[in-house]
Design an enzyme around this catalytic site. Structure first.
Site, mmCIF file in Angstrom:
data_model
loop_
_atom_site.group_PDB
_atom_site.id
_atom_site.type_symbol
_atom_site.label_atom_id
_atom_site.label_comp_id
_atom_site.label_asym_id
_atom_site.label_seq_id
_atom_site.Cartn_x
_atom_site.Cartn_y
_atom_site.Cartn_z
ATOM 1 N N GLU A 137 1.963 34.404 -8.741
ATOM 2 C CA GLU A 137 2.540 33.254 -8.062
ATOM 3 C C GLU A 137 4.056 33.252 -8.246
ATOM 4 O O GLU A 137 4.532 33.282 -9.378
ATOM 5 C CB GLU A 137 1.948 31.997 -8.703
ATOM 6 N N GLY B 215 -2.969 26.760 -18.357
ATOM 7 C CA GLY B 215 -4.369 26.329 -18.273
ATOM 8 C C GLY B 215 -5.227 26.998 -19.332
ATOM 9 O O GLY B 215 -6.065 26.368 -19.983
ATOM 10 N N CYS C 287 1.289 25.301 -5.233
ATOM 11 C CA CYS C 287 0.245 26.286 -5.555
ATOM 12 C C CYS C 287 -0.551 26.675 -4.307
ATOM 13 O O CYS C 287 -1.291 27.651 -4.327
ATOM 14 C CB CYS C 287 -0.672 25.721 -6.625
ATOM 15 N N GLU D 186 -6.493 22.471 -12.499
ATOM 16 C CA GLU D 186 -6.088 22.880 -11.151
ATOM 17 C C GLU D 186 -4.908 23.819 -11.352
ATOM 18 O O GLU D 186 -3.817 23.384 -11.721
ATOM 19 C CB GLU D 186 -5.720 21.646 -10.317
ATOM 20 N N GLY E 163 -1.200 22.871 -13.206
ATOM 21 C CA GLY E 163 -0.056 23.703 -13.597
ATOM 22 C C GLY E 163 -0.425 25.165 -13.503
ATOM 23 O O GLY E 163 -1.322 25.557 -12.733
ATOM 24 N N SER E 164 0.235 25.964 -14.319
ATOM 25 C CA SER E 164 0.052 27.415 -14.198
ATOM 26 C C SER E 164 -1.228 27.887 -14.892
ATOM 27 O O SER E 164 -1.757 27.221 -15.790
ATOM 28 C CB SER E 164 1.256 28.123 -14.816
ATOM 29 N N LYS F 112 1.472 13.089 -19.374
ATOM 30 C CA LYS F 112 2.683 13.846 -19.725
ATOM 31 C C LYS F 112 3.234 14.539 -18.488
ATOM 32 O O LYS F 112 2.670 15.511 -17.999
ATOM 33 C CB LYS F 112 2.410 14.915 -20.788
HETATM 34 P P1 ADP Z 1 4.887 25.001 -14.014
HETATM 35 O O1 ADP Z 1 5.311 26.401 -13.783
HETATM 36 O O2 ADP Z 1 4.309 24.293 -12.830
HETATM 37 O O3 ADP Z 1 5.896 24.176 -14.769
HETATM 38 P P2 ADP Z 1 3.399 25.007 -16.424
HETATM 39 O O4 ADP Z 1 1.979 25.329 -16.585
HETATM 40 O O5 ADP Z 1 4.420 25.733 -17.218
HETATM 41 O O6 ADP Z 1 3.634 25.144 -14.891
HETATM 42 O O7 ADP Z 1 3.666 23.458 -16.662
HETATM 43 C C1 ADP Z 1 2.813 22.451 -16.219
HETATM 44 C C2 ADP Z 1 2.724 21.398 -17.286
HETATM 45 O O8 ADP Z 1 2.113 21.970 -18.432
HETATM 46 C C3 ADP Z 1 4.055 20.835 -17.737
HETATM 47 O O9 ADP Z 1 3.908 19.446 -17.964
HETATM 48 C C4 ADP Z 1 4.302 21.582 -19.029
HETATM 49 O O10 ADP Z 1 5.131 20.885 -19.944
HETATM 50 C C5 ADP Z 1 2.893 21.686 -19.580
HETATM 51 N N1 ADP Z 1 2.694 22.755 -20.575
HETATM 52 C C6 ADP Z 1 3.347 23.954 -20.679
HETATM 53 N N2 ADP Z 1 2.889 24.644 -21.741
HETATM 54 C C7 ADP Z 1 1.933 23.882 -22.333
HETATM 55 C C8 ADP Z 1 1.084 24.050 -23.483
HETATM 56 N N3 ADP Z 1 1.130 25.134 -24.243
HETATM 57 N N4 ADP Z 1 0.203 23.064 -23.763
HETATM 58 C C9 ADP Z 1 0.118 21.951 -23.004
HETATM 59 N N5 ADP Z 1 0.899 21.740 -21.937
HETATM 60 C C10 ADP Z 1 1.795 22.680 -21.587
#
Ligand code: ADP
Length: 481
Positions: free
Chosen positions: A382, A236, A288, A254, A231-232, A178
């Site tokens: 961040e 996470g 990051c 990560e 991601g964030s 995804k």
């Molecule tokens: P960034 O600020 O780098 O976009 P996020 O953590 O918001 O960081 O997003 C990273 C990924 O995680 C994206 O693909 C986003 O759609 C997905 N994401 C965001 N929220 C959720 C969630 N609750 N469950 C699973 N995936 C998520």
């Protein structure tokens, strides 16, 4: 060059080897952050689509697992060369959809290297054997999980397409990927090339969609046995929780960083300034590993800071398609507003001495804060923008304490010509990667990459990633007389 029209850009879901609209027809719009014009309406995977993609991956798994590493590798080699052939197209698509300057496009080469390496690496999957139990030959085997999911961010989408898919497949798993809703298009173009490469249906599935919907459905899916996330920190945590509350899938995370760079008085200040500014300059600070907290010794602070600002301030803001541009806009309005809000909060606690809001589209100028309180928000969270804090220090102990005073622990760097100090400080810095006289974005491909503390769990690299996609089984063989 005329850009692709909307109907030439792939926007559908890629499930079981076929492109298809979402089951409920829902779409979301990806906007060019430079022109602020819509680029494409992309299909959003529903729960039913997630079920279908996971089912396709599950059905494809046994045959994929049972191929020899060489036979799996043929597909990986093919996708590597197809990405190479389309490198410029990927760069332009990313530029118009997420604002990344074509001059800074590295994503395709990272993906090519990952697919090429893992095309050969399947042979290294090996277990152990033991005669230590009398009358037994006991062995361990390394086995794929089955269906792996990967949820990735928007900063280097095609790089993640390679980094996540290649080792998972080389280990014998099938996968559902995804991409981020902010930058799904290059992964969908990658999926088109998977078809051209002849991958068996279901081995790789690509689902666009938002986190709380598509991402959450994948994280809590009962047939996904392993999930790799980048991601964030906030997301996470949600994914870790969803995994625990569903089927206890193995999760590799990560997450973010707040990387310190420490500049001692004996450092080559010019080189240190060049590298540390590049670290927060590349991808408009949207990484990051950016060294967003710089600690410079007070005796050289004036000289270093002037050099730093001169180079950082020379960034060329402009059209991401223009080869001269080095700093693109933030990826979208949400991100732009987020960075602006960090800047305005920080301005209440200290002075911005360079840059700020460019007040032109979604651009943030190269921005420097100096002498910020250690407890301020901008030192702790961040920002994901071209924003850096330069603080000073007096002693080694003091700077190590400050550098480590964060929940993050992804990357840290130290600049000094004193080898003893370099080694001493490297040992004490709490980070998954410590760079000496260099800094991010340097990430050698064979070095483990991952975080200490809340920056994550697990390690990725040529030599470490495949391990994350393998279970270990003990096989106990009793020997008859
Ligand atoms: P960034 O600020 O780098 O976009 P996020 O953590 O918001 O960081 O997003 C990273 C990924 O995680 C994206 O693909 C986003 O759609 C997905 N994401 C965001 N929220 C959720 C969630 N609750 N469950 C699973 N995936 C998520």
């Amino acid at each position: 060059m005329i850009e692709k029209s909307q109907d030439q850009i792939e926007t559908r879901l890629f499930i079981n080897g076929k492109f298809q609209p979402s089951s409920d027809g829902k779409t979301f719009t990806v906007t060019n952050p430079f022109t602020r014009e819509p680029v494409a309406n992309v299909f959003e995977a529903s729960d039913a689509d997630v079920d279908n993609a996971v089912a396709a991956a599950k059905a494809a798994f046994p045959a994929w697992r049972d191929l020899s590493p060489a036979d799996r590798g043929k597909y990986l080699h093919r996708i590597a060369s197809l990405i190479r052939e389309h490198e410029e197209e990927f760069a332009r698509l990313e530029a118009v959809s997420s604002g990344k300057p074509v001059s800074r496009y590295v994503d395709a080469s990272v993906a090519i290297d990952a697919f090429s390496y893992f095309a050969e690496a399947g042979w290294t999957v090996q277990g152990t054997s033991s005669w230590n139990t009398s009358g037994h030959l006991n062995i361990t085997s390394k086995e794929p999980y089955g269906v792996v999911a990967s949820i990735i961010p928007w900063n280097v989408p095609l790089a993640f397409f390679g980094i996540k898919i290649a080792p998972a497949l080389a280990a014998g798993n099938t996968i559902v990927l995804k991409p981020s809703e902010k930058a799904p298009l290059t992964c969908l173009l990658g999926a088109k090339l998977l078809v051209e490469a002849g991958f068996p249906p279901g081995v790789v599935n690509v689902l666009s969609g938002h986190g709380p919907t598509t991402g959450a459905a994948l994280s809590s899916h009962m047939d996904v046995r392993c999930l790799s996330f980048t991601g964030s920190l906030l997301t996470g945590r949600k994914i870790q929780t969803a995994a625990a509350q569903s089927n206890m899938k193995t999760v590799h995370l990560e997450l973010g960083g707040k990387a310190p760079a420490i500049i001692f008085p004996d450092a080559d200040l010019e080189a240190a300034a060049a590298q540390t500014q590049f670290s927060v300059h590349i991808f408009s600070g949207q990484t990051c590993i950016a060294n967003t907290r710089i600690y410079v010794h007070e005796s050289v602070a004036e000289k270093y800071t002037a050099l730093f600002k001169g180079m950082f301030g020379a960034a060329v803001l402009g059209d991401p398609l223009d080869k001269e541009t080095t700093l693109g806009p933030q990826v979208d309005k949400i991100q732009y507003e987020r960075v602006k809000s960090y800047i305005s909060t920080a301005e209440k606690e200290g002075a911005v001495t360079l840059g700020g809001d460019a007040k032109d589209g979604y651009f943030i100028k190269p921005t420097v804060f100096e002498n910020m309180p250690e407890k301020s928000q901008i030192m702790k969270e961040e920002v994901f923008g071209p924003v850096v804090v330069i603080n000073t220090f007096r002693t080694e102990d003091e700077v190590i304490r400050k550098a480590n005073d964060t929940e993050f622990g992804l990357y840290a760097s130290v600049f000094t010509k004193d080898i003893d100090r370099a080694v001493r400080v490297s040992k004490l810095l709490e980070a998954g990667t410590v760079a000496v006289n260099c800094t991010s974005p340097l990430m050698p491909k064979d070095m483990p990459f991952g975080g200490f503390k809340e920056s994550g769990t697990g390690r990725e690299s040529f030599l470490h990633s495949m391990e994350s996609y393998l279970e270990t089984k003990a096989v106990l063989i009793k020997i008859g007389s």
